[in-house]
Design a protein around this motif. Sequence first.
Motif, mmCIF file in Angstrom:
data_model
loop_
_atom_site.group_PDB
_atom_site.id
_atom_site.type_symbol
_atom_site.label_atom_id
_atom_site.label_comp_id
_atom_site.label_asym_id
_atom_site.label_seq_id
_atom_site.Cartn_x
_atom_site.Cartn_y
_atom_site.Cartn_z
ATOM 1 N N HIS A 5 41.336 30.284 39.820
ATOM 2 C CA HIS A 5 40.491 29.768 41.022
ATOM 3 C C HIS A 5 40.558 28.303 41.223
ATOM 4 O O HIS A 5 40.576 27.546 40.397
ATOM 5 C CB HIS A 5 39.313 30.340 40.887
ATOM 6 C CG HIS A 5 39.162 31.875 40.647
ATOM 7 N ND1 HIS A 5 38.651 32.454 39.669
ATOM 8 C CD2 HIS A 5 39.371 32.776 41.623
ATOM 9 C CE1 HIS A 5 38.607 33.825 40.030
ATOM 10 N NE2 HIS A 5 39.012 34.110 41.044
ATOM 11 N N ASP A 21 38.314 27.460 35.118
ATOM 12 C CA ASP A 21 38.254 28.951 34.601
ATOM 13 C C ASP A 21 36.811 28.824 34.135
ATOM 14 O O ASP A 21 35.980 27.990 34.316
ATOM 15 C CB ASP A 21 39.349 29.125 33.405
ATOM 16 C CG ASP A 21 39.391 27.984 32.474
ATOM 17 O OD1 ASP A 21 38.470 27.430 32.204
ATOM 18 O OD2 ASP A 21 40.279 28.178 31.601
ATOM 19 N N SER A 22 36.697 29.561 33.138
ATOM 20 C CA SER A 22 35.169 29.875 32.432
ATOM 21 C C SER A 22 34.758 28.460 31.844
ATOM 22 O O SER A 22 33.516 28.186 31.556
ATOM 23 C CB SER A 22 35.100 30.932 31.774
ATOM 24 O OG SER A 22 35.816 31.035 30.692
ATOM 25 N N ARG A 110 32.044 29.385 41.357
ATOM 26 C CA ARG A 110 32.054 30.482 40.278
ATOM 27 C C ARG A 110 30.935 31.768 40.606
ATOM 28 O O ARG A 110 31.487 32.942 40.541
ATOM 29 C CB ARG A 110 31.234 29.940 38.836
ATOM 30 C CG ARG A 110 32.259 29.118 38.409
ATOM 31 C CD ARG A 110 31.916 28.626 36.875
ATOM 32 N NE ARG A 110 33.024 27.964 36.190
ATOM 33 C CZ ARG A 110 32.941 26.964 35.387
ATOM 34 N NH1 ARG A 110 31.591 26.302 35.459
ATOM 35 N NH2 ARG A 110 33.959 26.548 34.899
ATOM 36 N N THR A 124 37.193 39.029 36.789
ATOM 37 C CA THR A 124 37.154 37.558 36.795
ATOM 38 C C THR A 124 37.238 36.885 35.462
ATOM 39 O O THR A 124 36.834 37.194 34.406
ATOM 40 C CB THR A 124 35.520 36.854 37.227
ATOM 41 O OG1 THR A 124 35.282 37.552 38.353
ATOM 42 C CG2 THR A 124 35.634 35.374 37.155
#
Length: 125
Positions: A5, A21-22, A110, A124
């Motif tokens: 993303h 990312d996370s 997010r 996700t």
Amino acid sequence: MSLFHAVVFVDHQSAQILQFDSENVVEHQVQQHRQFTRQHHSGVRTEHEFFGQVCDAFDGIAQVLLVGGHTSLTDFRHYVDKHRPLTAPCIVGYELVDHPTQNQLVALARRYFVKFDQKAGMRTP
């Protein structure tokens, strides 16, 4: 590291591209080099070159959330629809914002992508 993303804050002079990312965030800046043309006495050509550079920066990014002011988003969307139809599918949304910080942009994105991925039936990353 695969960053699936991205959120992009765009105005008429610069674009801040944040892939994430996370756990990780990678920033890339694109600046416009304004040079007026003799023939048109305007910056239209350089604006198109700038928007083209921003679109080129999306290469390899699956999903992009574009954010910014009303005029810049409208102009960018018009450019993409007219000149870059192959880039349009990776842009999953447009959101109006007023000069957020990098942390605010990533938090907004997010939240957006969690909802977007749930609607699309995707997990996700």
